[in-house]
Write a protein that holds these residues in place. Structure first.
Motif, short mmCIF file in Angstrom:
data_model
loop_
_atom_site.label_atom_id
_atom_site.label_comp_id
_atom_site.label_asym_id
_atom_site.label_seq_id
_atom_site.Cartn_x
_atom_site.Cartn_y
_atom_site.Cartn_z
N GLY A 1 0.81 -1.21 0.00
CA GLY A 1 0.00 0.00 0.00
C GLY A 1 0.85 1.26 0.00
O GLY A 1 0.52 2.24 -0.66
N TYR A 2 1.97 1.24 0.73
CA TYR A 2 2.75 2.48 0.83
C TYR A 2 3.41 2.88 -0.48
O TYR A 2 3.87 4.01 -0.64
N ASP A 3 3.45 1.97 -1.44
CA ASP A 3 3.99 2.32 -2.76
C ASP A 3 3.23 3.51 -3.34
O ASP A 3 3.81 4.40 -3.96
N ARG A 4 1.92 3.50 -3.11
CA ARG A 4 1.08 4.60 -3.63
C ARG A 4 1.45 5.93 -2.98
O ARG A 4 1.49 6.96 -3.65
N LEU A 5 1.70 5.90 -1.70
CA LEU A 5 2.10 7.13 -1.01
C LEU A 5 3.36 7.70 -1.65
O LEU A 5 3.46 8.89 -1.93
N PHE A 6 4.34 6.83 -1.90
CA PHE A 6 5.60 7.30 -2.47
C PHE A 6 5.36 7.87 -3.88
O PHE A 6 5.92 8.90 -4.24
N ALA A 7 4.53 7.20 -4.67
CA ALA A 7 4.26 7.67 -6.03
C ALA A 7 3.59 9.04 -5.99
O ALA A 7 3.92 9.92 -6.79
N LEU A 8 2.68 9.23 -5.05
CA LEU A 8 2.00 10.53 -4.94
C LEU A 8 2.97 11.61 -4.48
O LEU A 8 2.97 12.72 -5.00
N LEU A 9 3.79 11.27 -3.50
CA LEU A 9 4.73 12.26 -2.97
C LEU A 9 5.71 12.70 -4.04
O LEU A 9 6.10 13.86 -4.13
#
Lengths: 465, 465
Positions: free
Chosen positions: B95-103
């Motif tokens: 799930g945290y992959d999405r956070l990194f992509a957004l950041l």
């Protein structure tokens, strides 16, 4: 060639560090590829897709490892589990991933990968006799390669990695030449035309990737006007002065072109308009209103398929139906229905030059077009909401615009008449509402429209016919 | 905070398009994180690691799908297979992959992710009482998060994405201040010292990422000299003039510093030296020779552990052993062996200022150091060849350098004496041999040395002792 492929693609990822030999092999491979003919390229791509993908047995082994690491039950996960998870993830990385990673580190390598995907996609579309005898299985491998390259390139070309640049008459001619070539929406008629589109009252912005500094990836052309443009011919033929620019209040985005076939389905325009709006707001006399003047590429085919499905008749607006009925006599063969009549008039040459026909069609088509622009298809698997039928509408709605105004004979070029019966549409970007519009569209499939469009819609959606 | 995390991390990847709300949530989350204290950050990271990773049941379901798509046997793979493969790959994306992509798409977001990894790593290293009561299971989750961030950042900071820039006295002071702060190899003594290191006869180059334009990621300091430097004190204390620069023939890389703790284990220096060599060659009067003046960080601890393992005695060079034997009387307690004697002398203060002791130790340590620098550890799983014990040696050998010369008292600072008995080493970069050296080292574990080093080695490796 096969040796070079083996050199770059068959090494495990842990060994990727500082392997200059593989770098050299990747570079030579790119050079060799450029020298190949169509058949050689097809052979190369088929080999890459089918022999340098994933290994089913390696995935199988990794799955076995994953299962034995999870067999302990539902307790908290330990290092052993994560190690097995990483091994499984790694087993799913195809061999060609390494080639792309190596190429990315080379000057020109990124562009080569983009062009490679363009070739994969054109091979997939080619009829069997032109695709060098591709069998169905290789086709599946190629489709998987295309999808994998999509994910690789999506990451490389993520928006944070792109630079917004203003394109002006001072931009190097080699880049300007590309802008001319790539402009497919409203083609340019040589350097004078280009100069006008970069002159007073006009702006052009492009996204570039630092590793492809000579290639504009997507660009938008802007006209600074006194009011919201209703006809593309007006925008293109006007020769504005600096005085016109100073008197302007509205920025019209009248053309957006993506340039790289290899970047198909990768969103580059997503933040382009928001970034351009901010760039324009930073100018000394910045415009107060922002809108597009956009084509409606799917309107004519939607009309035709609705008619073929027998659904057009029930959608005709009352006033339009009356107007159409009085026009019947102008056709050679008597139409069997009002829908038939509409399609027959649209198919006749220069219909828009006959005031009587144009008036009747205007009363019919404006409401139908409003209906089309606010029509949605059901959400696909994994998507939260429905999305607009029209691809350009979908693009702008997703970016937070609203449907502002439909323009009768906004594009009377042969192409404009063909694809959208000459109609164009303005999507309006209002910074205050962009986020809210985007949210409602993305999550609820709700399409925001102006009061004028809402009025037109009320004549068709609540129609008793 | 938890709501924002849910907003950015729990949405399926197909829905990532144009979701401005998630963008906003990610930005707010980054801002909130900065306002947290140590305990709040630990809580956030532990939550991110343990609750926004992968879902075991989702992986399990995808495996089931994969197995049913492959059950048909050994025929060619069809679309169905690749679809299942993609679903399995997707299930393994935490799930945290999405956070990194957004950041990544936000200004400052990339730097935030780098700093987040720095904090993850420092939390992993913290003793349990300082880590806010992390339990073992969370520690495994955090270790998996660290490794996943490593792979994400490796891709973001791939060499093709970095810009080489020359750092001069004209560089903005805010960047220069960072260069001063980050220089840990040979610390700078204020702005005057820095100005000298950027003045005549000196050069400084750094890699930057376009999305972090204010942060030098790794930088190298260069001295242009008449010959290969043997002492860092000479390089640092000399105040060269333009005339010295014009008379120079040799570029010495005397300091390489990586700056971001969050980019640990990510290779940035890989191509730095090759790029800098090419930048120097492009200057009007370019140097003819290129070498480093490098520390040997692992030498003293290798000596100590060899001694503790009882292996030092057998490695002593004959001449050194004789010289050590005659020195015994200068120690307070009589050593039990020559190895004991060596270690006791090295532990005594200011041993290098006593000519007798220094001579004996020189005869002993130069051959031992040559042996250490050419010692390798066995290849790890998945690596093709052994690699040098010393991390700095490994770095330069992998980049295609050779071990050129060991310099007695090359660094007589307290730190130099402590970590390498005052020794330094030159690695030489000869453009003609870089690729060949790299290949032999990477694939065969072969370490190339100069004739002088080969001579010294012959006194120890074939020693009858």
């Amino acid at each position: 060639m096969a040796t070079r492929l083996a050199a770059v693609a068959s090494v495990a990822p842990e060994e990727r560090k500082g392997d200059l030999q593989a770098q050299v092999a990747a570079r030579e491979l790119a050079e060799a590829y450029h020298s190949y003919g169509v058949a050689g390229k097809a052979w190369f791509l088929a080999t890459l897709a089918s022999e340098y993908g994933t290994s089913g047995s390696r995935v199988y082994d990794a799955i076995t490892g994953w299962r034995s690491a999870t067999v302990s039950g539902t307790g908290p996960r330990e290092d052993r589990y994560f190690k097995a998870e990483r091994a499984l993830r790694e087993s799913l990385v195809p061999g060609y991933d390494r080639l792309f990673a190596l190429l990315r580190q080379q000057p020109g390598g990124m562009k080569f990968v983009v062009d490679l995907r363009r070739d994969v996609r054109s091979l997939l579309r080619a009829p069997p006799e032109k695709a060098g005898g591709l069998v169905a299985a290789t086709r599946a491998d190629l489709a998987a390669l295309d999808k994998y390259m999509h994910s690789v390139l999506s990451s490389w070309f993520a928006v944070g990695a792109l630079d917004l640049a203003s394109i002006t008459w001072d931009t190097p001619a080699s880049t300007l030449e590309k802008i001319m070539d790539y402009e497919r929406v409203h083609r340019m008629d040589g350097w004078e035309d280009l100069k006008q589109r970069l002159g007073p009252g006009r702006r052009c912005y492009a996204f570039f990737h630092p590793a492809m500094p000579d290639e504009p990836l997507i660009f938008v052309e802007v006209a600074l006007l006194r009011s919201m443009a209703s006809s593309i011919q007006d925008v293109l033929s006007e020769v504005p002065t600096l005085a016109d620019e100073e008197a302007s209040s509205t920025a019209i985005f009248y053309s957006i072109s993506a340039t790289q076939a290899g970047l198909a389905q990768i969103e580059l325009g997503n933040f382009l308009i928001k970034r351009v709006v901010n760039a324009l707001l930073a100018e000394s006399s910045s415009p107060a209103y922002f809108a597009t003047l956009s084509p409606i590429p799917g309107f004519s085919s939607w009309l035709a398929s609705s008619h073929a499905a027998g659904e057009l008749e029930a959608m005709l607006p009352p006033l339009g139906a009356v107007a159409l009925a009085t026009l019947d006599e102008t056709l050679e063969a008597a139409p069997r229905s009002l829908g038939d009549a509409l399609m027959a008039h649209l198919a006749s040459p220069d219909w828009h030059k006959s005031p009587a026909i144009a008036d009747a069609l205007q009363a019919t088509l404006l409401p139908l077009c409003a209906r089309y622009l606010t029509s949605v298809r059901p959400p696909r698997a994994g998507e939260p909401a429905a999305s607009a039928l029209d691809p350009v509408a979908n693009f702008h709605l997703r970016n937070g615009a609203r449907v502002e105004r439909i323009n009768w004979l906004g594009d009377s070029s042969p192409r404009g008449l063909r694809q959208s019966a000459g109609l164009m549409v303005n999507y309006r970007y209002s910074l205050r509402y962009i986020d809210e519009n985007n949210y409602r569209y993305a999550n609820e499939g709700a399409i925001t429209v102006s009061p004028a469009i809402a009025d037109i819609l009320s004549t068709v959606t609540s129609s008793p016919l």
